[in-house]
Design an enzyme around this catalytic site. Structure first.
Site, mmCIF file in Angstrom:
data_model
loop_
_atom_site.group_PDB
_atom_site.id
_atom_site.type_symbol
_atom_site.label_atom_id
_atom_site.label_comp_id
_atom_site.label_asym_id
_atom_site.label_seq_id
_atom_site.Cartn_x
_atom_site.Cartn_y
_atom_site.Cartn_z
ATOM 1 N N CYS A 163 0.848 -1.188 0.000
ATOM 2 C CA CYS A 163 0.000 0.000 0.000
ATOM 3 C C CYS A 163 0.884 1.238 0.000
ATOM 4 C CB CYS A 163 -0.919 0.008 1.219
ATOM 5 S SG CYS A 163 -2.189 1.300 1.156
ATOM 6 N N GLY B 196 -4.478 -4.358 0.984
ATOM 7 C CA GLY B 196 -3.518 -3.446 0.376
ATOM 8 C C GLY B 196 -4.166 -2.403 -0.531
ATOM 9 N N ARG C 297 -5.533 8.441 8.392
ATOM 10 C CA ARG C 297 -5.207 7.970 7.041
ATOM 11 C C ARG C 297 -4.133 8.860 6.415
ATOM 12 N NH1 ARG C 297 -8.274 3.999 5.184
ATOM 13 N NH2 ARG C 297 -7.676 4.450 3.040
ATOM 14 N N ASP D 280 -11.328 -12.638 5.116
ATOM 15 C CA ASP D 280 -10.392 -11.533 5.030
ATOM 16 C C ASP D 280 -9.934 -11.056 6.402
ATOM 17 O OD1 ASP D 280 -8.929 -9.491 3.713
ATOM 18 O OD2 ASP D 280 -10.532 -8.069 4.085
ATOM 19 N N CYS E 159 -26.253 -14.135 24.444
ATOM 20 C CA CYS E 159 -26.608 -13.884 23.044
ATOM 21 C C CYS E 159 -27.782 -14.757 22.612
ATOM 22 C CB CYS E 159 -25.414 -14.149 22.138
ATOM 23 S SG CYS E 159 -24.051 -12.974 22.341
ATOM 24 N N CYS F 79 -28.638 -9.541 14.854
ATOM 25 C CA CYS F 79 -27.213 -9.352 15.121
ATOM 26 C C CYS F 79 -26.378 -10.589 14.811
ATOM 27 C CB CYS F 79 -27.036 -8.954 16.579
ATOM 28 S SG CYS F 79 -25.334 -8.846 17.145
ATOM 29 N N CYS G 108 -19.438 -9.895 14.093
ATOM 30 C CA CYS G 108 -18.237 -10.580 13.588
ATOM 31 C C CYS G 108 -17.489 -11.314 14.708
ATOM 32 C CB CYS G 108 -17.306 -9.570 12.936
ATOM 33 S SG CYS G 108 -15.847 -10.334 12.186
#
Length: 412
Positions: free
Chosen positions: A23, A75, A142, A297, A338, A347, A351
């Site tokens: 990157c 990247g 950034r 990913d 949960c 929900c 993740c």
């Protein structure tokens, strides 16, 4: 001989990393820069033409649907020359076998030129731009490798996309700084004409060998350190609720926010457009520049490597028992809190990478952002219920805005 496979329960989807972790920026919160350490013995980190052809042939042949989506990710994807992507198009046409091929590419936007934009327009590529809101917010984290801000170059890239009529959407990271300004954040994207927005909360734990660049926020209850740029559950909940209130009053059907659309999808029992809210994981793998395929990913670690395309087929890896178990673990590993939550359907524990906290009973596996999500789902429930009824009656969910003006929905 063409590679063809029998139908499977779900489409096969694998993102491509043509430049690996390479990157031209060095964003403070980038979780992917460290992945270059996995391939220290290979300094080039670029995908060969031979591997590109092998993937395209096999990927198209493995599909069971008439449409095939290629997703190019980094990247920074534009660190590969335009000739690489022109070659990819040639190979897609060569191996299409009658299928419709679509491409989307994620970029930080700083390397865009007229030539790149003409290519994207002529070939109908969707471009995702990483931008974290107004200049003050974006430039907080950034920056390039010399520590210089990147906002001006990103905006120049967006202007070029607009000049050439390229379809694009925004990917924004919500962090400890911009999360406190949801109104300014949202109004910025509307002001630049962005109608498709994805935003993702940044939550990063510091590893034991962290280099100390970031002041750690200590989570005393769970005995761990979080990078200082991580959004807190309280910030996340407030951010979502405030932004939703603006959107649901004025912009339903005009501005499309992935998380809100995915929430509505779960409300009506459809597959959400964002994997974090899906019932299971394992739908989307990722292939590195050298052919290594990983389960997800966000799980590009040795223990989640499924194999290499040179020794295993994509079908063997993505439909393997190992990948199935990875996907189903999202449900089977949920703590009792949960499983008993009224918003589990919306929900699904979010993740798994964020499930490092403990419940009040001391059970592991609670999502760090749970409190924020719970507040959000409780807040939007009346509006989601209304939009669900409209959809089931084959009417537009955007009718919710008129219902709010008439005072028919309690809440805002």
């Amino acid at each position: 001989m063409p590679l063809t496979y029998a139908p499977f329960a779900r489409p096969l989807y694998v993102m491509l990393k043509p430049a690996g972790a390479l990157c031209n920026l060095a964003c403070d919160y980038c979780y992917y820069l460290e992945k270059s350490n996995l391939y220290r013995d290979n300094p080039k980190h670029v995908m060969s033409d031979e591997l590109l052809e092998k993937f395209i042939d096999e990927y198209i042949g493995a599909q069971t649907m008439p449409q095939v989506l290629f997703t190019w990710h980094g990247g920074e994807t534009l660190m590969r020359p335009l000739a690489f992507y022109k070659k990819a198009l040639e190979l897609q046409r060569k191996y299409a076998r009658g299928r419709t091929i679509e491409n989307c590419i994620q970029t930080n936007g700083t390397l865009l030129t007229d030539e790149w934009c003409r290519f994207f327009k002529e070939n109908n590529w969707l471009v995702g731009i990483s931008i974290d809101g107004p200049q003050e917010f974006h430039d907080e984290y950034r920056k390039n490798k010399q520590g210089r801000p990147s906002f001006v170059k990103v905006m120049r890239g967006i202007e070029l996309l607009n000049k050439h009529g390229v379809e694009w959407n925004a990917m924004a990271v919500v962090n400890d700084f911009n999360a406190d300004y949801p109104h300014e954040f949202y109004q910025f994207f509307k002001s630049i004409g962005c109608r498709y927005i994805q935003f993702a909360p940044i939550v990063e734990r510091l590893l034991p060998h962290a280099d100390g660049r970031h002041l750690a926020a200590v989570d005393e209850d769970n005995g761990m350190q979080l990078a200082d740029f991580s959004v807190t559950p309280e910030q996340w909940g407030t951010f979502l609720c405030t932004l939703f209130d603006e959107w649901v009053r004025e912009d339903v059907g005009q501005v499309f926010i992935q998380l809100f659309d995915s929430t509505l999808a779960n409300w009506v029992g459809e597959q959400p457009g964002v994997c974090s809210l899906a019932k299971t994981c394992g739908h989307a793998g990722v292939m590195e520049f050298n052919g290594d395929v990983y389960a997800c990913d966000h799980f590009v670690f040795p223990q989640y490597k499924l194999g290499n395309i040179h020794s295993k087929t994509l079908v063997e890896m993505m439909y393997s028992e190992r990948q199935r178990q990875f996907g189903e673990a999202k449900q089977s590993s949920l703590p009792r809190q949960c499983r008993e939550c009224p918003y589990l359907f919306a929900c699904n524990g979010e993740c798994p990478k964020n499930r490092f906290c403990h419940t009040a009973d001391g059970e592991p596996g609670l999502n760090y952002l749970c409190a924020g999500y719970r507040r959000y789902f409780a807040h939007v429930a009346p509006y989601m219920d209304y939009m669900k009824r409209e959809l089931l009656a084959e009417r537009a969910p955007a009718n919710v805005m008129d219902a709010i003006r008439r005072g028919e929905i309690e809440g805002i």
